[in-house]
Design an enzyme around this catalytic site. Structure first.
Site, short mmCIF file in Angstrom:
data_model
loop_
_atom_site.label_atom_id
_atom_site.label_comp_id
_atom_site.label_asym_id
_atom_site.label_seq_id
_atom_site.Cartn_x
_atom_site.Cartn_y
_atom_site.Cartn_z
N ASP A 318 -61.35 -81.55 -58.66
CA ASP A 318 -61.86 -80.55 -59.58
C ASP A 318 -61.69 -79.18 -58.92
O ASP A 318 -61.40 -79.06 -57.73
CB ASP A 318 -63.33 -80.84 -59.92
CG ASP A 318 -63.69 -80.42 -61.33
OD1 ASP A 318 -63.09 -79.44 -61.83
OD2 ASP A 318 -64.56 -81.07 -61.94
N TRP A 319 -61.91 -78.14 -59.70
CA TRP A 319 -61.51 -76.80 -59.28
C TRP A 319 -62.47 -76.20 -58.23
O TRP A 319 -63.68 -76.17 -58.42
CB TRP A 319 -61.46 -75.89 -60.50
CG TRP A 319 -60.11 -75.74 -61.15
CD1 TRP A 319 -59.56 -74.57 -61.61
CD2 TRP A 319 -59.12 -76.74 -61.42
NE1 TRP A 319 -58.30 -74.80 -62.13
CE2 TRP A 319 -58.01 -76.12 -62.02
CE3 TRP A 319 -59.06 -78.11 -61.18
CZ2 TRP A 319 -56.86 -76.81 -62.40
CZ3 TRP A 319 -57.92 -78.82 -61.56
CH2 TRP A 319 -56.84 -78.17 -62.17
#
Length: 604
Positions: A318-319
Site C-alpha cells: 500500500d502507498w
C-alpha cells in the site's frame, strides 16, 4: 558496507540494445530473460516503484502538481527511470485522457530500452466517491459503490460491471485496477467498507471472483486489465474501526480468533487468477505473526501468500510505507506501523526481505540502488521481482501495442449502453428497509407520480420530473429526504475523507427528520457507506430506504414504482452503538439484536 553510492554506469548502459525482446513470436519467458539480461541496475530499480502521477486537462504531459508534491511527468520517466504510475484525476473527455496516455508512452519509448508504462487507477466508476480512496467517475459509466454491488447480490451483474470497466479503462490506456477490495467488513465503524462487498465471507468470495473475471477474463492477456486485489490478509478487523492510514488505527485485532476467516475471499481471488496482491497497512496484534504492518511482514507475505497459497504474482505495498510526506499541506508520516523506529533504508530492506515486489506510493529508486551496491540486497533478489513486473507488461501486450486509439476512446468510454447498465445497477441496489401501511392498509411505497413533493438532498429540477416541488413540508403530499450515514469529524482535512467513528445521528439530525415526518408522510433515504444507527428515527418516516451510490433519478424510479426494489442489505444494521462497541472486530454479524439483518430488503 559503505554510504557512498557508486555512480559509475553499468557496462550494459552503453552496450548496443538487442531488440529480441520485441519479437512477439517468442515466448513470454524468452522475451523477459532477453530484456532482463540487458537491464542496468538503475533500470531494474525503476521497475520497483509505483506512485501517483498527474494527468493534464489538455492531453499534454504534466509539469507536476505542487499540492501533492508531484514533479513533472518527465522527471518520473526519464530522470528516475520509473514506468508504473497511479494516475490522479481525469481529463474532461476520454479522448484527452487517451491523448495524455499516448504522450506518456511516447516519452517512455525514448528511454534506452523503451520499456512501456503501466498506468493504474483507484476505482473510478462509483456514483458517489471518496476523493482520495476512489476517483470521480468523470466520463466513465456510473455505478453504485462495491457495497452497492453486494446489495444486488448477483455475480453476473458484478462480472458485467468488471467487463464494462475493463473496456473503458483499456480505451484510455489504464491497464491495472488497484481493486477489488475484498476485505470483510466485520467492524461496523471501519471507514473503508464502502469499497468492500460487505461482511459475509461467502458473498464476498463469490462477488470478488466475478469482479476479477470481469476485468481480467479467464486468463490475463492483451485485452485484460490486471487486478491488484486488496488488502491481504484482510483489512477489516481494525481495532475500534479506526483506519490504518493513521497511527491511531494501526492495530488489527482478532478477539474472536477469526484470522483465517478473513483469508477466504482471497482463496477465491487466487482461483479466479488475480494477477496482483496488495497487503494492508495494519499490524496484526495477538497472532502468530510479527506485530508489524503487513507490508513488512515476512510470515504473511512469504509464509502465507507465497508458500501456503502458492501465489507467484506481483505483490505491491500500500502507498507510503517508507517515506514521510505531505498531503494537502499537512505532514503525513510513513505508515511504518511496528517499525517506526527504523530508518527509511531499513524499512525498504525489511519490505524486500518480506517478499514484496514493488513499493507503492514511493519514488526513490536511488535508495534501492544503494541497497544493492552496499551488498544488503543481491541483484539476484531484484531479478526475482523484476521478472514478475516485466512479465506482466509483456502478457498485457504493452510492448507490442503501447498506444491507444484516441477516437475509439470517445466511442467506448461512457457509451449510452454502458451508462444504461450502470444506472440499472444503481436502481437495483436501492434497498427498502421499511414500507409502512396506512390505516386503509395501503403501503406508502410506491409513491404516485404527480404528488406535491418536498425534497431535501435532491435536485429540485430532477424531483420535478416526478411531481410538483413545493417549498415547505406543510404544502406537500409527501417528502423525500436524502441523508448521509453519520461519522465523526476529525482533526485534519485528509482524515475526513475516511468516514470513521460513531454511527449515531446527532440529536439535531434526528429531531429534523422527526419534525418533517410529523408534518407530512416522509420517505427517508440513507446513503450507507457504513451501517448507520437508525433506531431513534426508524418509526417516524412512512418508508426508509438505503442507497450505496445512486443518483436521484435511480432513487425516485424505485420510490415511484418505475423500477422494482431489489436491493438487500450487505451487512447487519446495528441497533445501538453500545452493541457495536461490545462486538468483536473480526467476527461477522456480531452485534447484539441488530435492527435489520444482512439480506433484509423489501420488494415494492
Amino acid at each position: 558496507m559503505t554510504d557512498t553510492i557508486n555512480t559509475t554506469p553499468d557496462a550494459a548502459a552503453t552496450a548496443p540494445v538487442d531488440p529480441t525482446y520485441r519479437d512477439a513470436t517468442l515466448s513470454t519467458d524468452e522475451r523477459v530473460e532477453n530484456l532482463l539480461g540487458q537491464m542496468t541496475l538503475e533500470e531494474k530499480a525503476g521497475l520497483f516503484f509505483q506512485t501517483m502521477i498527474t494527468m493534464t486537462q489538455d492531453g499534454e504531459l504534466s509539469q507536476g502538481d505542487p499540492t501533492f508534491g508531484l514533479p513533472a511527468n518527465e522527471v518520473f520517466v526519464i530522470d528516475k527511470g520509473m514506468n508504473h504510475f497511479n494516475v490522479m484525476g481525469s481529463a474532461p473527455t476520454p479522448e484527452l485522457m487517451a491523448t495524455w496516455h499516448n504522450a506518456l508512452q511516447t516519452l517512455a519509448a525514448t528511454t534506452r530500452l523503451g520499456i512501456p508504462v503501466t498506468i493504474s487507477t483507484d476505482p473510478r466508476h462509483s456514483f458517489s466517491d471518496n476523493p482520495l480512496a476512489g476517483m470521480m467517475a468523470g466520463p466513465f459509466s456510473s455505478w453504485p459503490e462495491s457495497i452497492g454491488l453486494a446489495a444486488i447480490r448477483d455475480e453476473d451483474v458484478v462480472e458485467q460491471f468488471g467487463d464494462i470497466a475493463r473496456q473503458e479503462y483499456l480505451a484510455v490506456g489504464i491497464r491495472l485496477a488497484l481493486h477489488p477490495q475484498i476485505d470483510l467488513a466485520t467492524e461496523p465503524r471501519w471507514g473503508r467498507q464502502v469499497a468492500t462487498f460487505g461482511e459475509d465471507p461467502e458473498l464476498t468470495s463469490a462477488l470478488g471472483a466475478a469482479y476479477i473475471r470481469g476485468f481480467q477474463g479467464e486468463t490475463l492477456g492483451s485485452d485484460s486489465v490486471s487486478t491488484m486485489t486488496k488488502h491481504f490478509p484482510g483489512g477489516g478487523p481494525q481495532m475500534d474501526g479506526e483506519d490504518a492510514h493513521f497511527a491511531y488505527g494501526r492495530e488489527q485485532v482478532y478477539p474472536g480468533d477469526q484470522f483465517d476467516l478473513h483469508l477466504k475471499p482471497f482463496e477465491a481471488a487466487f482461483e479466479a487468477g488475480t494477477s496482483q496482491i496488495m497487503p494492508y497497512y495494519g499490524m496484526p496484534v495477538g497472532t502468530e505473526h510479527e506485530e508489524v504492518g503487513f507490508g513488512f511482514n515476512k510470515s504473511v507475505i512469504t509464509g502465507l501468500l507465497r508458500e501456503r497459497f502458492g501465489f507467484d504474482g506481483i505483490v505491491c505495498t500500500d502507498w507510503g510505507l517508507i517515506s514521510d510526506s505531505e498531503i494537502m499541506g499537512q505532514p503525513f508520516p510513513a505508515r511504518a506501523w511496528g517499525v517506526e523506529h527504523l530508518t527509511p533504508r531499513e524499512r525498504m530492506l525489511k519490505i524486500i526481505e518480506a517478499g514484496v515486489d514493488q513499493f507503492g506510493g514511493e519514488a526513490i529508486p536511488e535508495m534501492l540502488i544503494e541497497l544493492v551496491r552496499s551488498g544488503d540486497v543481491s541483484e539476484a533478489r531484484l531479478d526475482e521481482s523484476a521478472r514478475r513486473l516485466l512479465r506482466e507488461k509483456f502478457v498485457l501486450g504493452l510492448f507490442d501495442a503501447p498506444l491507444v486509439d484516441v477516437e475509439k476512446a470517445g466511442r467506448v468510454v461512457g457509451s449510452a449502453e454502458f451508462r444504461a447498465a450502470g444506472e440499472a445497477a444503481q436502481r437495483a441496489s436501492i434497498t427498502v428497509l421499511t414500507n409502512t401501511a396506512s390505516d386503509a392498509g395501503t403501503p406508502a411505497l410506491p409513491l404516485a407520480r404527480g404528488l406535491k413533493l418536498y425534497v431535501e438532498g435532491i435536485d429540485a429540477d430532477v424531483a420535478a420530473e416526478y411531481g410538483t416541488v413545493v417549498e415547505t413540508p406543510a404544502e406537500a403530499d409527501a417528502a423525500v429526504i436524502r441523508v448521509q450515514a453519520p461519522f465523526d469529524v476529525r482533526e485534519t482535512f485528509f482524515e475526513n475523507f475516511f468516514h470513521q467513528g460513531s454511527l449515531d445521528f446527532t440529536d439535531e439530525a434526528i429531531a429534523h427528520v422527526r419534525e418533517i415526518a410529523a408534518a407530512v408522510p416522509t420517505v427517508l433515504d440513507v446513503h450507507l457507506d457504513r451501517p448507520a444507527i437508525l433506531t431513534p428515527i426508524i418509526d417516524a418516516p412512512v418508508a426508509v430506504v438505503a442507497n450505496y451510490g445512486a443518483n436521484a433519478r435511480a432513487l425516485l424510479d424505485v420510490l415511484t414504482g418505475a423500477a422494482a426494489a431489489k436491493g438487500k442489505l450487505p451487512f447487519d444494521l446495528p441497533s445501538s452503538m453500545a452493541a457495536v462497541e461490545a462486538s468483536r472486530e473480526d467476527v461477522p454479524f456480531d452485534t447484539k439484536d441488530p435492527l435489520f439483518r444482512f439480506g433484509h430488503g423489501l420488494t415494492v
